[in-house]
Design a protein around this motif. Sequence first.
Motif, PDB file in Angstrom:
ATOM      1  N   VAL A  16      70.373  87.202  72.966  1.00  0.00           N
ATOM      2  CA  VAL A  16      70.270  88.624  73.271  1.00  0.00           C
ATOM      3  C   VAL A  16      70.224  89.388  71.955  1.00  0.00           C
ATOM      4  N   VAL A  17      69.153  90.124  71.724  1.00  0.00           N
ATOM      5  CA  VAL A  17      68.961  90.848  70.465  1.00  0.00           C
ATOM      6  C   VAL A  17      69.669  92.201  70.538  1.00  0.00           C
ATOM      7  N   HIS A  18      70.514  92.473  69.554  1.00  0.00           N
ATOM      8  CA  HIS A  18      71.214  93.759  69.498  1.00  0.00           C
ATOM      9  C   HIS A  18      70.578  94.730  68.500  1.00  0.00           C
ATOM     10  N   GLY A  19      69.795  94.207  67.567  1.00  0.00           N
ATOM     11  CA  GLY A  19      69.155  95.082  66.595  1.00  0.00           C
ATOM     12  C   GLY A  19      68.296  94.289  65.634  1.00  0.00           C
ATOM     13  N   VAL A  20      67.344  94.969  65.024  1.00  0.00           N
ATOM     14  CA  VAL A  20      66.470  94.329  64.034  1.00  0.00           C
ATOM     15  C   VAL A  20      66.462  95.164  62.758  1.00  0.00           C
ATOM     16  N   VAL A  80      68.706  97.707  69.499  1.00  0.00           N
ATOM     17  CA  VAL A  80      67.992  97.254  70.689  1.00  0.00           C
ATOM     18  C   VAL A  80      68.966  97.309  71.863  1.00  0.00           C
ATOM     19  N   THR A  81      68.564  97.940  72.950  1.00  0.00           N
ATOM     20  CA  THR A  81      69.445  98.088  74.107  1.00  0.00           C
ATOM     21  C   THR A  81      69.123  97.106  75.231  1.00  0.00           C
ATOM     22  N   ASP A  82      67.971  96.457  75.169  1.00  0.00           N
ATOM     23  CA  ASP A  82      67.590  95.482  76.189  1.00  0.00           C
ATOM     24  C   ASP A  82      68.510  94.267  76.076  1.00  0.00           C
ATOM     25  N   ARG A  83      69.171  93.879  77.168  1.00  0.00           N
ATOM     26  CA  ARG A  83      70.150  92.799  77.122  1.00  0.00           C
ATOM     27  C   ARG A  83      69.659  91.518  77.799  1.00  0.00           C
ATOM     28  N   ARG A  84      68.364  91.274  77.721  1.00  0.00           N
ATOM     29  CA  ARG A  84      67.839  90.005  78.217  1.00  0.00           C
ATOM     30  C   ARG A  84      67.772  88.982  77.085  1.00  0.00           C
ATOM     31  N   ARG A  85      67.592  87.731  77.448  1.00  0.00           N
ATOM     32  CA  ARG A  85      67.548  86.624  76.487  1.00  0.00           C
ATOM     33  C   ARG A  85      66.099  86.353  76.094  1.00  0.00           C
ATOM     34  N   LEU A 118      71.244  82.253  83.463  1.00  0.00           N
ATOM     35  CA  LEU A 118      70.271  82.688  84.472  1.00  0.00           C
ATOM     36  C   LEU A 118      70.240  84.212  84.583  1.00  0.00           C
ATOM     37  N   ASP A 119      71.387  84.844  84.495  1.00  0.00           N
ATOM     38  CA  ASP A 119      71.441  86.311  84.606  1.00  0.00           C
ATOM     39  C   ASP A 119      70.705  87.008  83.468  1.00  0.00           C
ATOM     40  N   LEU A 120      70.584  86.346  82.320  1.00  0.00           N
ATOM     41  CA  LEU A 120      69.980  86.985  81.137  1.00  0.00           C
ATOM     42  C   LEU A 120      68.485  86.699  80.999  1.00  0.00           C
ATOM     43  N   LEU A 121      67.939  85.830  81.830  1.00  0.00           N
ATOM     44  CA  LEU A 121      66.516  85.500  81.723  1.00  0.00           C
ATOM     45  C   LEU A 121      65.660  86.654  82.254  1.00  0.00           C
TER      46      LEU A 121
END
Length: 337
Positions: free
Chosen positions: A77-81, A136-141, A330-333
């Motif tokens: 899960v990306v938190h920032g770049v 980054v606010t998107d919490r997917r993997r 699975l929840d993060l896909l």
Amino acid sequence: MTFTHLPDLASRALAGSVVYANDELFAERENLIKAGPAVFSPEDFGHKGKVYDGWETRRRREPGNDHAIVRLGVPGVVHGVVIDTAWFRGNYPPYASVEAASVEGAPSPAELERADWETIVGKSAIKGDTENAFEVTDRRRWTHVRLSIYPDGGVARFRVHGEPVPDPRFLDGTIDLAALEHGGAVIDCSNTFYSSPVQLLLPGRAGIMGDGWENARRRDGGNDHVSIRLAARGRVRRVEIDTSYFVGNAAGWATLRGADTDQPGEDTEWFDLVPRTRLQPDTRHFLRPVSAAPVTHVRLDVFPDGGLARLRVHGELVADAHRAAVLGWLDLLPAGQ
């Protein structure tokens, strides 16, 4: 930049790779994920012009933009770049964006071009010779990220900070419960004067003394320590404490203790996994734990101070923890995957 304390998932140290760039005439794409800051020499010129420690494309004379695709060393899960344009002053791109994709296996560049890409950083203005940071606010993997620059130019380093989320299908059997690539994380450390304890959890062997954890010399009679949240609750079977490349400054003794708790605190009951053991310089020490009780965290104490190259905590996840890891993954896909 509150997210920069998190691991750089794109780092070459974690086996990240820049698998494709549509153009790299002036400077090769692999420089984007090199460890350490970019360097610069005013006198360094090559056949194609000024040599830059980064990725640099030619000047565009047609519509479009340039991009590079990075396979994350560890999906997560990306938190920032951070889009670092160090030393690029008259040749940096004025705008950039970042997209992400989640793809099974080891796709080719052609397959990645056809993947479903989601924007995690919209087209944004960036500055030259600057660490341009974006949360980054998107919490997917994600497994891959694509850096797009508009229309062309140079970027020195590209950092993708986030939380590792390994594929739980590969967390069965005996694994290194403390490994960063399996989800282990440093949560506390007494001293980081010379280098970060996160390096204790990196894949592979250390290559130099600077590729481990080294604290300052203690003069107060105490000792240094680091606490690690394991990938998940598990039973420890074997421990490795590696002092490779630390010759005159290795830790003299060490203990490893464990705890079974949601969050360690002052009242946490730690118990011995490896009692106080003398260490030798430049040596891999293989040790059997004295307890097989399940643990969620370990605390490594070194006496009185000194450096270590790697810490390995081999064991197996307990059944409930493995099930929870599968459900969390699975929840993060992304929906498509």
